[in-house]
Design a protein around this motif. Sequence first.
Motif, mmCIF file in Angstrom:
data_model
loop_
_atom_site.group_PDB
_atom_site.id
_atom_site.type_symbol
_atom_site.label_atom_id
_atom_site.label_comp_id
_atom_site.label_asym_id
_atom_site.label_seq_id
_atom_site.Cartn_x
_atom_site.Cartn_y
_atom_site.Cartn_z
ATOM 1 N N ASP A 163 -46.163 -46.293 30.824
ATOM 2 C CA ASP A 163 -47.287 -45.812 31.628
ATOM 3 C C ASP A 163 -46.805 -45.112 32.895
ATOM 4 O O ASP A 163 -47.376 -44.107 33.321
ATOM 5 C CB ASP A 163 -48.222 -46.966 31.996
ATOM 6 C CG ASP A 163 -49.026 -47.456 30.810
ATOM 7 O OD1 ASP A 163 -49.053 -46.756 29.779
ATOM 8 O OD2 ASP A 163 -49.623 -48.553 30.912
ATOM 9 N N LYS A 216 -44.002 -43.512 33.253
ATOM 10 C CA LYS A 216 -43.417 -42.215 32.888
ATOM 11 C C LYS A 216 -44.500 -41.165 32.685
ATOM 12 O O LYS A 216 -44.292 -39.989 33.002
ATOM 13 C CB LYS A 216 -42.581 -42.348 31.611
ATOM 14 C CG LYS A 216 -41.251 -43.004 31.846
ATOM 15 C CD LYS A 216 -40.434 -43.007 30.572
ATOM 16 C CE LYS A 216 -39.078 -43.643 30.818
ATOM 17 N NZ LYS A 216 -38.262 -43.675 29.604
ATOM 18 N N LYS A 217 -45.654 -41.565 32.182
ATOM 19 C CA LYS A 217 -46.749 -40.630 31.931
ATOM 20 C C LYS A 217 -47.550 -40.327 33.192
ATOM 21 O O LYS A 217 -48.198 -39.293 33.266
ATOM 22 C CB LYS A 217 -47.691 -41.191 30.867
ATOM 23 C CG LYS A 217 -47.106 -41.145 29.472
ATOM 24 C CD LYS A 217 -48.153 -41.539 28.461
ATOM 25 C CE LYS A 217 -47.880 -42.961 28.022
ATOM 26 N NZ LYS A 217 -48.854 -43.480 27.100
ATOM 27 N N ALA A 218 -47.525 -41.225 34.172
ATOM 28 C CA ALA A 218 -48.368 -41.082 35.359
ATOM 29 C C ALA A 218 -47.799 -40.035 36.316
ATOM 30 O O ALA A 218 -46.600 -39.792 36.367
ATOM 31 C CB ALA A 218 -48.485 -42.428 36.074
ATOM 32 N N ASN A 219 -48.695 -39.438 37.069
ATOM 33 C CA ASN A 219 -48.303 -38.487 38.103
ATOM 34 C C ASN A 219 -48.308 -39.242 39.435
ATOM 35 O O ASN A 219 -49.350 -39.412 40.063
ATOM 36 C CB ASN A 219 -49.292 -37.317 38.132
ATOM 37 C CG ASN A 219 -48.832 -36.237 39.067
ATOM 38 O OD1 ASN A 219 -47.699 -36.263 39.525
ATOM 39 N ND2 ASN A 219 -49.718 -35.299 39.358
ATOM 40 N N ILE A 220 -47.137 -39.697 39.859
ATOM 41 C CA ILE A 220 -47.014 -40.582 41.023
ATOM 42 C C ILE A 220 -46.264 -39.862 42.129
ATOM 43 O O ILE A 220 -45.278 -39.180 41.885
ATOM 44 C CB ILE A 220 -46.285 -41.878 40.626
ATOM 45 C CG1 ILE A 220 -47.103 -42.645 39.601
ATOM 46 C CG2 ILE A 220 -46.029 -42.748 41.848
ATOM 47 C CD1 ILE A 220 -46.414 -43.857 39.062
ATOM 48 N N ASP A 221 -46.736 -40.034 43.361
ATOM 49 C CA ASP A 221 -46.036 -39.510 44.527
ATOM 50 C C ASP A 221 -44.911 -40.486 44.882
ATOM 51 O O ASP A 221 -45.117 -41.473 45.579
ATOM 52 C CB ASP A 221 -47.011 -39.373 45.699
ATOM 53 C CG ASP A 221 -46.322 -38.948 46.978
ATOM 54 O OD1 ASP A 221 -45.252 -38.331 46.879
ATOM 55 O OD2 ASP A 221 -46.863 -39.228 48.061
ATOM 56 N N TRP A 222 -43.716 -40.234 44.361
ATOM 57 C CA TRP A 222 -42.604 -41.163 44.533
ATOM 58 C C TRP A 222 -42.117 -41.210 45.971
ATOM 59 O O TRP A 222 -41.554 -42.208 46.413
ATOM 60 C CB TRP A 222 -41.459 -40.809 43.587
ATOM 61 C CG TRP A 222 -41.810 -41.122 42.171
ATOM 62 C CD1 TRP A 222 -42.103 -40.235 41.186
ATOM 63 C CD2 TRP A 222 -41.949 -42.423 41.589
ATOM 64 N NE1 TRP A 222 -42.410 -40.890 40.029
ATOM 65 C CE2 TRP A 222 -42.326 -42.236 40.238
ATOM 66 C CE3 TRP A 222 -41.806 -43.720 42.079
ATOM 67 C CZ2 TRP A 222 -42.543 -43.302 39.385
ATOM 68 C CZ3 TRP A 222 -42.037 -44.782 41.221
ATOM 69 C CH2 TRP A 222 -42.389 -44.578 39.895
#
Length: 55
Positions: A24, A26-32
């Motif tokens: 999940d 890897k698929k998500a668009n996260i502001d790291w």
Amino acid sequence: MIRFVIILPLIVVTWLLLVKAVSDLKKANIDWTGVTTIIGFIALAFWLRHITGMG
């Protein structure tokens, strides 16, 4: 033997949840950048608490 019967399913369920969480993420668009900043502040707070003894 009873411990083995109890612990083995817990390990399997934990492994499956970990694999699902990683997929999940890897698929998500996260502001790291924001995530690492938050983790850095938390680590700094624990380190300062350890050094100063306050908090």
